[in-house]
Motif scaffolding. Structure first.
Motif, PDB file in Angstrom:
ATOM      1  N   UNK A  30      -0.663  84.386  33.114  1.00  0.00           N
ATOM      2  CA  UNK A  30       0.152  83.183  33.306  1.00  0.00           C
ATOM      3  C   UNK A  30      -0.159  82.491  34.624  1.00  0.00           C
ATOM      4  N   UNK A  31      -0.150  81.147  34.583  1.00  0.00           N
ATOM      5  CA  UNK A  31      -0.418  80.323  35.759  1.00  0.00           C
ATOM      6  C   UNK A  31       0.752  79.379  36.010  1.00  0.00           C
ATOM      7  N   UNK A  45      -2.557  81.574  39.461  1.00  0.00           N
ATOM      8  CA  UNK A  45      -2.683  82.368  38.233  1.00  0.00           C
ATOM      9  C   UNK A  45      -2.488  83.849  38.515  1.00  0.00           C
ATOM     10  N   UNK A  46      -1.451  84.188  39.234  1.00  0.00           N
ATOM     11  CA  UNK A  46      -1.219  85.569  39.622  1.00  0.00           C
ATOM     12  C   UNK A  46      -0.007  86.200  38.973  1.00  0.00           C
ATOM     13  N   UNK A  47       0.361  85.764  37.774  1.00  0.00           N
ATOM     14  CA  UNK A  47       1.591  86.242  37.156  1.00  0.00           C
ATOM     15  C   UNK A  47       1.294  87.048  35.898  1.00  0.00           C
ATOM     16  N   UNK A  48       1.980  88.187  35.773  1.00  0.00           N
ATOM     17  CA  UNK A  48       1.730  89.061  34.627  1.00  0.00           C
ATOM     18  C   UNK A  48       2.665  88.781  33.459  1.00  0.00           C
ATOM     19  N   UNK A  49       3.727  87.994  33.680  1.00  0.00           N
ATOM     20  CA  UNK A  49       4.620  87.652  32.572  1.00  0.00           C
ATOM     21  C   UNK A  49       5.088  86.209  32.734  1.00  0.00           C
ATOM     22  N   UNK A  50       5.508  85.636  31.626  1.00  0.00           N
ATOM     23  CA  UNK A  50       6.035  84.269  31.647  1.00  0.00           C
ATOM     24  C   UNK A  50       7.287  84.206  32.513  1.00  0.00           C
ATOM     25  N   UNK A  51       8.133  85.212  32.417  1.00  0.00           N
ATOM     26  CA  UNK A  51       9.360  85.240  33.194  1.00  0.00           C
ATOM     27  C   UNK A  51       9.071  85.269  34.693  1.00  0.00           C
ATOM     28  N   UNK A  52       8.098  86.052  35.099  1.00  0.00           N
ATOM     29  CA  UNK A  52       7.723  86.125  36.513  1.00  0.00           C
ATOM     30  C   UNK A  52       7.225  84.763  36.986  1.00  0.00           C
ATOM     31  N   UNK A  53       6.425  84.122  36.173  1.00  0.00           N
ATOM     32  CA  UNK A  53       5.907  82.797  36.518  1.00  0.00           C
ATOM     33  C   UNK A  53       7.039  81.787  36.643  1.00  0.00           C
ATOM     34  N   UNK A  54       7.973  81.802  35.687  1.00  0.00           N
ATOM     35  CA  UNK A  54       9.074  80.838  35.706  1.00  0.00           C
ATOM     36  C   UNK A  54      10.000  81.046  36.902  1.00  0.00           C
ATOM     37  N   UNK A  55      10.184  82.272  37.335  1.00  0.00           N
ATOM     38  CA  UNK A  55      11.032  82.522  38.502  1.00  0.00           C
ATOM     39  C   UNK A  55      10.445  81.848  39.743  1.00  0.00           C
ATOM     40  N   UNK A  56       9.131  81.835  39.843  1.00  0.00           N
ATOM     41  CA  UNK A  56       8.479  81.175  40.965  1.00  0.00           C
ATOM     42  C   UNK A  56       8.441  79.670  40.766  1.00  0.00           C
ATOM     43  N   UNK A  57       8.163  79.238  39.552  1.00  0.00           N
ATOM     44  CA  UNK A  57       7.981  77.816  39.277  1.00  0.00           C
ATOM     45  C   UNK A  57       9.274  77.025  39.406  1.00  0.00           C
ATOM     46  N   UNK A  58      10.399  77.606  39.055  1.00  0.00           N
ATOM     47  CA  UNK A  58      11.682  76.880  39.088  1.00  0.00           C
ATOM     48  C   UNK A  58      11.993  76.328  40.475  1.00  0.00           C
ATOM     49  N   UNK A  59      11.781  77.105  41.492  1.00  0.00           N
ATOM     50  CA  UNK A  59      12.104  76.662  42.843  1.00  0.00           C
ATOM     51  C   UNK A  59      11.038  75.815  43.493  1.00  0.00           C
TER      52      UNK A  59
END
Length: 95
Positions: A30-31, A45-59
């Motif tokens: 995930x990126x 592109x350092x995320x292993x799950x969609x949830x991990x990516x979204x936690x960073x992307x939201x803020x």
């Protein structure tokens, strides 16, 4: 004097060599794609799950997409297919 110059040259040559083993590229699935009004876009592109990516992307005002490199090449690690240990049936030993 000549020995000292030779020793210094040998030491400089050894210091210049990179003796570390090569490391395989690891692709994460995930990126997070960042965008801003000044055109300074970036990708992580350092995320292993969609949830991990979204936690960073939201803020950060980003959105998550699947990594095209991961989809094409996988993790970058050798799998059972490349080592010859795939789903082939094993030979039985009838002793």
């Amino acid at each position: 004097m000549i020995r000292a110059a030779f020793a210094l040259l040998a030491l400089a040559t050894l210091a210049a060599l990179d003796c570390r083993p090569a490391v395989a590229e690891i692709y994460r699935p995930w990126c997070a794609q960042y965008g801003s009004s000044n055109g300074d876009n970036g990708t992580n592109c350092g995320f292993i799950s969609y949830e991990q990516c979204m936690m960073t992307a939201r803020g950060a005002g980003a959105f998550c997409v699947q990594n095209p490199w991961y989809l094409q090449y996988g993790t970058g690690q050798r799998g059972s297919e490349s080592t010859g240990l795939g789903d082939r049936p094993r030979k039985r030993d009838y002793r």
